[in-house]
Design an enzyme around this catalytic site. Sequence first.
Site, PDB file in Angstrom:
ATOM      1  N   SER A  67      12.506   3.938  48.086  1.00  0.00           N
ATOM      2  CA  SER A  67      11.207   4.619  48.034  1.00  0.00           C
ATOM      3  C   SER A  67      10.245   3.990  47.040  1.00  0.00           C
ATOM      4  O   SER A  67      10.641   3.507  45.970  1.00  0.00           O
ATOM      5  CB  SER A  67      11.456   6.078  47.620  1.00  0.00           C
ATOM      6  OG  SER A  67      10.265   6.681  47.210  1.00  0.00           O
ATOM      7  N   GLU A  70       8.586   5.668  45.181  1.00  0.00           N
ATOM      8  CA  GLU A  70       8.713   6.471  43.951  1.00  0.00           C
ATOM      9  C   GLU A  70       9.426   5.675  42.859  1.00  0.00           C
ATOM     10  O   GLU A  70       9.314   5.993  41.673  1.00  0.00           O
ATOM     11  CB  GLU A  70       9.503   7.748  44.231  1.00  0.00           C
ATOM     12  CG  GLU A  70       8.683   8.877  44.794  1.00  0.00           C
ATOM     13  CD  GLU A  70       7.677   9.440  43.802  1.00  0.00           C
ATOM     14  OE1 GLU A  70       8.094   9.991  42.763  1.00  0.00           O
ATOM     15  OE2 GLU A  70       6.479   9.331  44.077  1.00  0.00           O
ATOM     16  N   TYR A  87      14.270  12.256  41.041  1.00  0.00           N
ATOM     17  CA  TYR A  87      14.386  11.673  42.386  1.00  0.00           C
ATOM     18  C   TYR A  87      14.199  10.150  42.333  1.00  0.00           C
ATOM     19  O   TYR A  87      14.998   9.391  42.882  1.00  0.00           O
ATOM     20  CB  TYR A  87      13.335  12.309  43.306  1.00  0.00           C
ATOM     21  CG  TYR A  87      13.164  11.598  44.637  1.00  0.00           C
ATOM     22  CD1 TYR A  87      14.011  11.872  45.703  1.00  0.00           C
ATOM     23  CD2 TYR A  87      12.155  10.644  44.814  1.00  0.00           C
ATOM     24  CE1 TYR A  87      13.859  11.208  46.923  1.00  0.00           C
ATOM     25  CE2 TYR A  87      11.994   9.982  46.027  1.00  0.00           C
ATOM     26  CZ  TYR A  87      12.848  10.263  47.070  1.00  0.00           C
ATOM     27  OH  TYR A  87      12.693   9.599  48.270  1.00  0.00           O
TER      28      TYR A  87
HETATM   29  P1  NDP Z   1      13.764  14.681  55.045  1.00  0.00           P
HETATM   30  O1  NDP Z   1      13.792  15.496  53.822  1.00  0.00           O
HETATM   31  O2  NDP Z   1      12.908  15.098  56.205  1.00  0.00           O
HETATM   32  O3  NDP Z   1      15.260  14.550  55.601  1.00  0.00           O
HETATM   33  C1  NDP Z   1      16.360  14.422  54.730  1.00  0.00           C
HETATM   34  C2  NDP Z   1      17.629  14.431  55.542  1.00  0.00           C
HETATM   35  O4  NDP Z   1      18.764  14.301  54.654  1.00  0.00           O
HETATM   36  C3  NDP Z   1      17.862  15.733  56.334  1.00  0.00           C
HETATM   37  O5  NDP Z   1      18.457  15.398  57.581  1.00  0.00           O
HETATM   38  C4  NDP Z   1      18.878  16.477  55.459  1.00  0.00           C
HETATM   39  O6  NDP Z   1      19.683  17.382  56.177  1.00  0.00           O
HETATM   40  C5  NDP Z   1      19.710  15.294  54.995  1.00  0.00           C
HETATM   41  N1  NDP Z   1      20.547  15.587  53.818  1.00  0.00           N
HETATM   42  C6  NDP Z   1      20.145  16.066  52.624  1.00  0.00           C
HETATM   43  N2  NDP Z   1      21.194  16.187  51.783  1.00  0.00           N
HETATM   44  C7  NDP Z   1      22.289  15.785  52.478  1.00  0.00           C
HETATM   45  C8  NDP Z   1      23.667  15.675  52.174  1.00  0.00           C
HETATM   46  N3  NDP Z   1      24.132  16.012  50.972  1.00  0.00           N
HETATM   47  N4  NDP Z   1      24.516  15.219  53.122  1.00  0.00           N
HETATM   48  C9  NDP Z   1      24.055  14.879  54.349  1.00  0.00           C
HETATM   49  N5  NDP Z   1      22.763  14.956  54.716  1.00  0.00           N
HETATM   50  C10 NDP Z   1      21.885  15.408  53.783  1.00  0.00           C
HETATM   51  O7  NDP Z   1      13.390  13.182  54.604  1.00  0.00           O
HETATM   52  P2  NDP Z   1      12.580  12.037  55.383  1.00  0.00           P
HETATM   53  O8  NDP Z   1      13.031  11.969  56.768  1.00  0.00           O
HETATM   54  O9  NDP Z   1      11.139  12.158  55.060  1.00  0.00           O
HETATM   55  O10 NDP Z   1      13.078  10.743  54.578  1.00  0.00           O
HETATM   56  C11 NDP Z   1      14.246  10.023  54.984  1.00  0.00           C
HETATM   57  C12 NDP Z   1      14.750   9.207  53.806  1.00  0.00           C
HETATM   58  O11 NDP Z   1      13.767   8.279  53.393  1.00  0.00           O
HETATM   59  C13 NDP Z   1      15.107  10.013  52.556  1.00  0.00           C
HETATM   60  O12 NDP Z   1      16.200   9.345  51.937  1.00  0.00           O
HETATM   61  C14 NDP Z   1      13.879   9.900  51.691  1.00  0.00           C
HETATM   62  O13 NDP Z   1      14.207  10.062  50.335  1.00  0.00           O
HETATM   63  C15 NDP Z   1      13.450   8.484  52.016  1.00  0.00           C
HETATM   64  N6  NDP Z   1      12.047   8.184  51.899  1.00  0.00           N
HETATM   65  C16 NDP Z   1      11.127   8.951  52.554  1.00  0.00           C
HETATM   66  C17 NDP Z   1       9.799   8.624  52.531  1.00  0.00           C
HETATM   67  C18 NDP Z   1       8.770   9.426  53.242  1.00  0.00           C
HETATM   68  O14 NDP Z   1       7.589   9.271  52.930  1.00  0.00           O
HETATM   69  N7  NDP Z   1       9.148  10.262  54.204  1.00  0.00           N
HETATM   70  C19 NDP Z   1       9.335   7.423  51.768  1.00  0.00           C
HETATM   71  C20 NDP Z   1      10.396   6.687  51.135  1.00  0.00           C
HETATM   72  C21 NDP Z   1      11.688   7.064  51.210  1.00  0.00           C
HETATM   73  P3  NDP Z   1      19.245  18.941  56.369  1.00  0.00           P
HETATM   74  O15 NDP Z   1      18.432  18.963  57.624  1.00  0.00           O
HETATM   75  O16 NDP Z   1      20.577  19.604  56.484  1.00  0.00           O
HETATM   76  O17 NDP Z   1      18.473  19.360  55.151  1.00  0.00           O
HETATM   77  P1  GDR Z   2       5.710  12.360  47.144  1.00  0.00           P
HETATM   78  O1  GDR Z   2       5.079  13.275  48.301  1.00  0.00           O
HETATM   79  O2  GDR Z   2       6.000  13.117  45.914  1.00  0.00           O
HETATM   80  O3  GDR Z   2       4.818  11.157  47.023  1.00  0.00           O
HETATM   81  O4  GDR Z   2       7.117  11.969  47.793  1.00  0.00           O
HETATM   82  P2  GDR Z   2       4.309  14.672  48.246  1.00  0.00           P
HETATM   83  O5  GDR Z   2       3.627  14.789  49.546  1.00  0.00           O
HETATM   84  O6  GDR Z   2       5.203  15.779  47.821  1.00  0.00           O
HETATM   85  O7  GDR Z   2       3.240  14.454  47.054  1.00  0.00           O
HETATM   86  C1  GDR Z   2       2.253  13.439  47.113  1.00  0.00           C
HETATM   87  C2  GDR Z   2       1.254  13.642  45.987  1.00  0.00           C
HETATM   88  O8  GDR Z   2       0.459  14.807  46.268  1.00  0.00           O
HETATM   89  C3  GDR Z   2       0.328  15.545  45.067  1.00  0.00           C
HETATM   90  N1  GDR Z   2       0.098  16.972  45.379  1.00  0.00           N
HETATM   91  C4  GDR Z   2       0.953  17.787  45.997  1.00  0.00           C
HETATM   92  N2  GDR Z   2       2.173  17.565  46.516  1.00  0.00           N
HETATM   93  C5  GDR Z   2       2.809  18.613  47.107  1.00  0.00           C
HETATM   94  N3  GDR Z   2       4.022  18.404  47.659  1.00  0.00           N
HETATM   95  N4  GDR Z   2       2.270  19.857  47.151  1.00  0.00           N
HETATM   96  C6  GDR Z   2       1.044  20.147  46.606  1.00  0.00           C
HETATM   97  O9  GDR Z   2       0.567  21.277  46.640  1.00  0.00           O
HETATM   98  C7  GDR Z   2       0.347  19.048  46.017  1.00  0.00           C
HETATM   99  N5  GDR Z   2      -0.864  18.940  45.410  1.00  0.00           N
HETATM  100  C8  GDR Z   2      -1.003  17.683  45.027  1.00  0.00           C
HETATM  101  C9  GDR Z   2       1.640  15.327  44.340  1.00  0.00           C
HETATM  102  O10 GDR Z   2       1.504  15.662  42.954  1.00  0.00           O
HETATM  103  C10 GDR Z   2       1.888  13.863  44.606  1.00  0.00           C
HETATM  104  O11 GDR Z   2       1.252  13.075  43.634  1.00  0.00           O
HETATM  105  C11 GDR Z   2       7.244  11.629  49.166  1.00  0.00           C
HETATM  106  C12 GDR Z   2       8.665  12.038  49.602  1.00  0.00           C
HETATM  107  O12 GDR Z   2       8.774  11.879  50.998  1.00  0.00           O
HETATM  108  C13 GDR Z   2       9.717  11.173  48.916  1.00  0.00           C
HETATM  109  O13 GDR Z   2      10.998  11.469  49.462  1.00  0.00           O
HETATM  110  C14 GDR Z   2       9.353   9.705  49.167  1.00  0.00           C
HETATM  111  O14 GDR Z   2      10.297   8.861  48.563  1.00  0.00           O
HETATM  112  C15 GDR Z   2       7.948   9.405  48.667  1.00  0.00           C
HETATM  113  O15 GDR Z   2       7.035  10.245  49.356  1.00  0.00           O
HETATM  114  C16 GDR Z   2       7.533   7.956  48.921  1.00  0.00           C
END
Ligand code: NDP
Ligand code: GDR
Length: 327
Positions: free
Chosen positions: A124, A126, A147
């Site tokens: 990520s 992050e 995280y």
């Molecule tokens: P989601 O939160 O939508 O999905 C997370 C998934 O992980 C769900 O299927 C959840 O299952 C599963 N999970 C959580 N804990 C466990 C566990 N202990 N054992 C098995 N499965 C588990 O995430 P995204 O699809 O958005 O992201 C996918 C991956 O990419 C994550 O690793 C995230 O950190 C990473 N990522 C995401 C980004 C984004 O912008 N979306 C950017 C960069 C990285 P359940 O449905 O049961 O909760």
């Molecule tokens: P992020 O996504 O933390 O970048 O992680 P999120 O959408 O939660 O926050 C993005 C930015 O928006 C600001 N923010 C808020 N965020 C949330 N959730 N709710 C609010 O009300 C709000 N107001 C302002 C946050 O402070 C932050 O700066 C996501 C996740 O998908 C991670 O798993 C992944 O790795 C990174 O993106 C890349």
Amino acid sequence: MAKRALVTGITGQDGSYLAEFLLAKGYEVFGLVRRSSTVSLERIEHIEDQITILSGDLLDLNSLLTAFEQVQPDEVYNLAAQSFVPTSWTQPVLTGEATGLGVMRVLEALRHVSPKARFYQASSSEMFGKAKGPQSETTPFYPRSPYGVAKVYGHWITVNYRESYGLFAVSGILFNHESPRRGLEFVTRKVSHAVARIKLGLADELRLGNLDARRDWGFAGDYVRAMWLMLQQDEPRDYVVGTGVQHNVRDLVELAFGHVGLDWRSYVSQDDRLLRPADVEDLVADPSKARSELGWEPEVDFEALMRMMVEADLGRLRAEPEGQGSS
Ligand code: NDP
Ligand code: GDR
């Protein structure tokens, strides 16, 4: 013979798009799902009969070994994680276990059972945290949340297992990617859902945290293609994936409200309780390596993404006003 892919986190946003993508490429798709009393397969309901669900948890090595033995995968996509940044402060140990050590458990299962399988780790942006942008593969990490720290562990253990055991293991450093299937707590979906509710007269305000945070937001459907491309290369390498375009939360809100003809200033307020102990202020990708080596380009830009999300929430709420579904 069809290739076999094992996807952890298949019930999540990315898992659902990746499963669709792999099925369209002719893969046999296996998804790891953790046990819960109310299993939600909402995001993969429409393809459930085309994939094989296995029970397993990233906290439990035995279940991973069993899954690998059963599937004998050609490709493994490790998408499972505790992925919501604020929860990583309230549940830091769990986050470390799932998002950090969980990666090593998957790699251990792979190393012992399927060492020839190709492995993708969902890293990520992050991890860059406070590091100055545009961030590329050579930018040093400075994570700002439990995280982010756990993801840095996942990244380096992937690199280390590649170098220690000669595995085809890659880390994709993906910037924020969103979709109508995004969880409701993430800012893009929180905004699109609130805009739709306000437009339909179901709500009249939206409270947000840091409006100044800047992100590089893309469409999840584009990003799963990059994951797959990384595993089709001759050499295992790590890549940054993002659009290279940055917006702040205020831009996002203005665009989403503007799309339905509303002025965001009448509805949005800042709530200090939603501020994070430490935030990431400034992320924007330098995706030139992904562009030149993988030939990857995003197809959906920020404006189209937010319009798509608002329209999807309007459609869902018109069909079912109290529903909040993610699919
Ligand atoms: P989601 O939160 O939508 O999905 C997370 C998934 O992980 C769900 O299927 C959840 O299952 C599963 N999970 C959580 N804990 C466990 C566990 N202990 N054992 C098995 N499965 C588990 O995430 P995204 O699809 O958005 O992201 C996918 C991956 O990419 C994550 O690793 C995230 O950190 C990473 N990522 C995401 C980004 C984004 O912008 N979306 C950017 C960069 C990285 P359940 O449905 O049961 O909760
Ligand atoms: P992020 O996504 O933390 O970048 O992680 P999120 O959408 O939660 O926050 C993005 C930015 O928006 C600001 N923010 C808020 N965020 C949330 N959730 N709710 C609010 O009300 C709000 N107001 C302002 C946050 O402070 C932050 O700066 C996501 C996740 O998908 C991670 O798993 C992944 O790795 C990174 O993106 C890349």
